[in-house]
Design a protein around this motif. Structure first.
Motif, PDB file in Angstrom:
ATOM      1  N   ASN A  82       0.817  -1.211   0.000  1.00 32.66           N
ATOM      2  CA  ASN A  82       0.000   0.000   0.000  1.00 32.66           C
ATOM      3  C   ASN A  82       0.850   1.260   0.000  1.00 32.66           C
ATOM      4  O   ASN A  82       0.406   2.299  -0.497  1.00 32.66           O
ATOM      5  CB  ASN A  82      -0.954  -0.019   1.195  1.00 32.66           C
ATOM      6  CG  ASN A  82      -2.153  -0.908   0.954  1.00 32.66           C
ATOM      7  OD1 ASN A  82      -3.151  -0.475   0.414  1.00 32.66           O
ATOM      8  ND2 ASN A  82      -2.039  -2.173   1.331  1.00 32.66           N
ATOM      9  N   TRP A  83       2.065   1.189   0.547  1.00 26.87           N
ATOM     10  CA  TRP A  83       2.968   2.336   0.440  1.00 26.87           C
ATOM     11  C   TRP A  83       3.334   2.567  -1.022  1.00 26.87           C
ATOM     12  O   TRP A  83       3.373   3.710  -1.482  1.00 26.87           O
ATOM     13  CB  TRP A  83       4.230   2.108   1.268  1.00 26.87           C
ATOM     14  CG  TRP A  83       5.193   3.263   1.188  1.00 26.87           C
ATOM     15  CD1 TRP A  83       5.195   4.381   1.956  1.00 26.87           C
ATOM     16  CD2 TRP A  83       6.288   3.401   0.257  1.00 26.87           C
ATOM     17  NE1 TRP A  83       6.227   5.218   1.572  1.00 26.87           N
ATOM     18  CE2 TRP A  83       6.899   4.641   0.538  1.00 26.87           C
ATOM     19  CE3 TRP A  83       6.787   2.597  -0.760  1.00 26.87           C
ATOM     20  CZ2 TRP A  83       8.011   5.095  -0.178  1.00 26.87           C
ATOM     21  CZ3 TRP A  83       7.885   3.046  -1.482  1.00 26.87           C
ATOM     22  CH2 TRP A  83       8.484   4.273  -1.187  1.00 26.87           C
ATOM     23  N   CYS A  84       3.584   1.505  -1.743  1.00 26.01           N
ATOM     24  CA  CYS A  84       3.949   1.637  -3.157  1.00 26.01           C
ATOM     25  C   CYS A  84       2.795   2.164  -4.003  1.00 26.01           C
ATOM     26  O   CYS A  84       2.945   3.115  -4.768  1.00 26.01           O
ATOM     27  CB  CYS A  84       4.413   0.290  -3.703  1.00 26.01           C
ATOM     28  SG  CYS A  84       5.987  -0.287  -3.040  1.00 26.01           S
ATOM     29  N   LEU A  85       1.622   1.551  -3.860  1.00 22.12           N
ATOM     30  CA  LEU A  85       0.499   1.862  -4.749  1.00 22.12           C
ATOM     31  C   LEU A  85      -0.393   2.976  -4.218  1.00 22.12           C
ATOM     32  O   LEU A  85      -0.997   3.717  -4.997  1.00 22.12           O
ATOM     33  CB  LEU A  85      -0.336   0.605  -4.983  1.00 22.12           C
ATOM     34  CG  LEU A  85       0.409  -0.570  -5.628  1.00 22.12           C
ATOM     35  CD1 LEU A  85      -0.515  -1.763  -5.784  1.00 22.12           C
ATOM     36  CD2 LEU A  85       0.995  -0.177  -6.974  1.00 22.12           C
ATOM     37  N   PHE A  87       1.458   8.926   1.751  1.00 18.86           N
ATOM     38  CA  PHE A  87       0.861   7.715   2.309  1.00 18.86           C
ATOM     39  C   PHE A  87       0.341   7.961   3.722  1.00 18.86           C
ATOM     40  O   PHE A  87      -0.693   7.426   4.120  1.00 18.86           O
ATOM     41  CB  PHE A  87       1.909   6.598   2.331  1.00 18.86           C
ATOM     42  CG  PHE A  87       1.442   5.336   3.004  1.00 18.86           C
ATOM     43  CD1 PHE A  87       0.378   4.617   2.503  1.00 18.86           C
ATOM     44  CD2 PHE A  87       2.064   4.874   4.146  1.00 18.86           C
ATOM     45  CE1 PHE A  87      -0.050   3.444   3.115  1.00 18.86           C
ATOM     46  CE2 PHE A  87       1.641   3.702   4.772  1.00 18.86           C
ATOM     47  CZ  PHE A  87       0.579   2.993   4.252  1.00 18.86           C
ATOM     48  N   THR A  88       1.031   8.793   4.476  1.00 16.91           N
ATOM     49  CA  THR A  88       0.659   9.032   5.868  1.00 16.91           C
ATOM     50  C   THR A  88      -0.530   9.975   5.983  1.00 16.91           C
ATOM     51  O   THR A  88      -1.540   9.649   6.630  1.00 16.91           O
ATOM     52  CB  THR A  88       1.853   9.609   6.647  1.00 16.91           C
ATOM     53  OG1 THR A  88       2.975   8.736   6.505  1.00 16.91           O
ATOM     54  CG2 THR A  88       1.517   9.764   8.118  1.00 16.91           C
ATOM     55  N   LEU A 117      -3.392   4.635   5.899  1.00 15.60           N
ATOM     56  CA  LEU A 117      -2.524   3.909   6.824  1.00 15.60           C
ATOM     57  C   LEU A 117      -3.314   3.010   7.761  1.00 15.60           C
ATOM     58  O   LEU A 117      -3.033   1.817   7.901  1.00 15.60           O
ATOM     59  CB  LEU A 117      -1.678   4.890   7.632  1.00 15.60           C
ATOM     60  CG  LEU A 117      -0.789   4.253   8.708  1.00 15.60           C
ATOM     61  CD1 LEU A 117       0.248   3.340   8.080  1.00 15.60           C
ATOM     62  CD2 LEU A 117      -0.114   5.331   9.549  1.00 15.60           C
ATOM     63  N   TRP A 118      -4.340   3.556   8.416  1.00 16.08           N
ATOM     64  CA  TRP A 118      -5.085   2.758   9.401  1.00 16.08           C
ATOM     65  C   TRP A 118      -5.953   1.705   8.727  1.00 16.08           C
ATOM     66  O   TRP A 118      -6.277   0.692   9.355  1.00 16.08           O
ATOM     67  CB  TRP A 118      -5.922   3.656  10.298  1.00 16.08           C
ATOM     68  CG  TRP A 118      -5.120   4.719  10.974  1.00 16.08           C
ATOM     69  CD1 TRP A 118      -5.347   6.068  10.962  1.00 16.08           C
ATOM     70  CD2 TRP A 118      -3.941   4.537  11.785  1.00 16.08           C
ATOM     71  NE1 TRP A 118      -4.387   6.731  11.683  1.00 16.08           N
ATOM     72  CE2 TRP A 118      -3.518   5.821  12.207  1.00 16.08           C
ATOM     73  CE3 TRP A 118      -3.204   3.426  12.180  1.00 16.08           C
ATOM     74  CZ2 TRP A 118      -2.398   6.004  13.009  1.00 16.08           C
ATOM     75  CZ3 TRP A 118      -2.071   3.604  12.971  1.00 16.08           C
ATOM     76  CH2 TRP A 118      -1.685   4.877  13.376  1.00 16.08           C
ATOM     77  N   ALA A 134      -8.518  11.918   9.535  1.00 20.31           N
ATOM     78  CA  ALA A 134      -8.706  10.512   9.895  1.00 20.31           C
ATOM     79  C   ALA A 134      -7.401   9.908  10.405  1.00 20.31           C
ATOM     80  O   ALA A 134      -7.407   9.118  11.358  1.00 20.31           O
ATOM     81  CB  ALA A 134      -9.213   9.730   8.683  1.00 20.31           C
ATOM     82  N   PHE A 135      -6.282  10.267   9.798  1.00 20.79           N
ATOM     83  CA  PHE A 135      -4.994   9.770  10.272  1.00 20.79           C
ATOM     84  C   PHE A 135      -4.740  10.210  11.714  1.00 20.79           C
ATOM     85  O   PHE A 135      -4.352   9.401  12.564  1.00 20.79           O
ATOM     86  CB  PHE A 135      -3.870  10.271   9.358  1.00 20.79           C
ATOM     87  CG  PHE A 135      -2.505  10.079   9.942  1.00 20.79           C
ATOM     88  CD1 PHE A 135      -1.928   8.825   9.997  1.00 20.79           C
ATOM     89  CD2 PHE A 135      -1.802  11.153  10.455  1.00 20.79           C
ATOM     90  CE1 PHE A 135      -0.668   8.641  10.550  1.00 20.79           C
ATOM     91  CE2 PHE A 135      -0.546  10.989  11.009  1.00 20.79           C
ATOM     92  CZ  PHE A 135       0.021   9.730  11.057  1.00 20.79           C
TER      93      PHE A 135
END
Length: 229
Positions: free
Chosen positions: A36-39, A90-91, A96-97, A179-180
């Motif tokens: 998920n970090w990549c995409l 990504f963050t 992330l969650w 949300a993060f």
């Protein structure tokens, strides 16, 4: 599939290897985060969101690379800028969650997700340019969040016009960042048109937060249900 505290969910990938030697590591938190970090959910984005997301990340990467250029050689500065920008995206502008909820230790009270959804729905309704917004997934289909491993699946539709395009993309960024910070697994996208909602299971309900022009009711007459606090 069990979703009780301490029992991790299974993450579904487009590629499903038969061998447990490959399938088991793919369910690890490290693998899920890496993919998920990549995409970063870009496979699920329509063109209008991608047209903001990719240039914005590139500009951020160039700014960070320029700052890193004070102490790094140009190739390393550029690589560092790209990695840092992608990680920041990504963050603060990712899911992330949504990924972390597949870990054994994760649990989040359904009431916290419900409070976030109610606040987000109230916010969306104050934006006259925004015409459509729906909640899908378990909250949309069943009308209630039962599991401590649930996420919120929220979908908006871009209104026409360049200013509305920019406003909705900035709204996505703000909602994801909020949300993060609040530890809310928010699966949020904006689509080019309501027809993009056809890619999901057509038997599931759509919990309608906004349908100002009645397009959702016209396209999905058997599926729509009104959102009520």
């Amino acid at each position: 599939m069990a979703t009780d505290f301490g029992v991790p969910k299974s993450k579904l990938f487009p590629i499903r290897p038969r061998s447990p030697w490959f399938a088991r590591p793919m369910q690890s938190l490290a693998f899920i985060l890496a993919v998920n970090w990549c995409l970063q959910g870009m496979r699920g984005m329509d063109r209008k969101e991608l047209a903001f997301r990719l240039p914005a990340e590139l500009v951020l990467a160039l700014l960070l690379a320029a700052a890193a250029g004070w102490w790094l050689e140009a190739p390393m500065a550029l690589l560092s800028g790209l990695v840092a920008a992608h990680t920041m995206s990504f963050t603060l502008n990712g899911q992330l969650w949504v990924c972390v909820r597949y870990a054994r230790f994760w649990h989040r009270e359904p009431a916290a997700l419900e409070r976030f959804l109610l606040a987000a729905a109230a916010d969306l309704r104050t934006r006259p340019r925004l015409r459509e917004a729906v909640c899908i997934g378990s909250r949309g289909d069943r009308g209630v969040i039962r599991s401590e491993r649930s996420d919120l699946d929220l979908r908006l539709v871009f209104p026409p016009g360049a200013r509305a395009w920019l406003a909705v993309n900035l709204l996505l960024l703000r909602l994801r960042a909020e949300a993060f910070l609040r530890l809310i697994p928010l699966d949020l996208y904006a689509y080019d048109s309501p027809e993009s909602l056809r890619r999901f299971d057509q038997r599931e309900r759509l919990l309608v937060i906004l349908d100002r022009d009645g397009r959702l009711a016209t396209l999905f007459p058997e599926r729509v249900a009104s959102f009520s606090p």
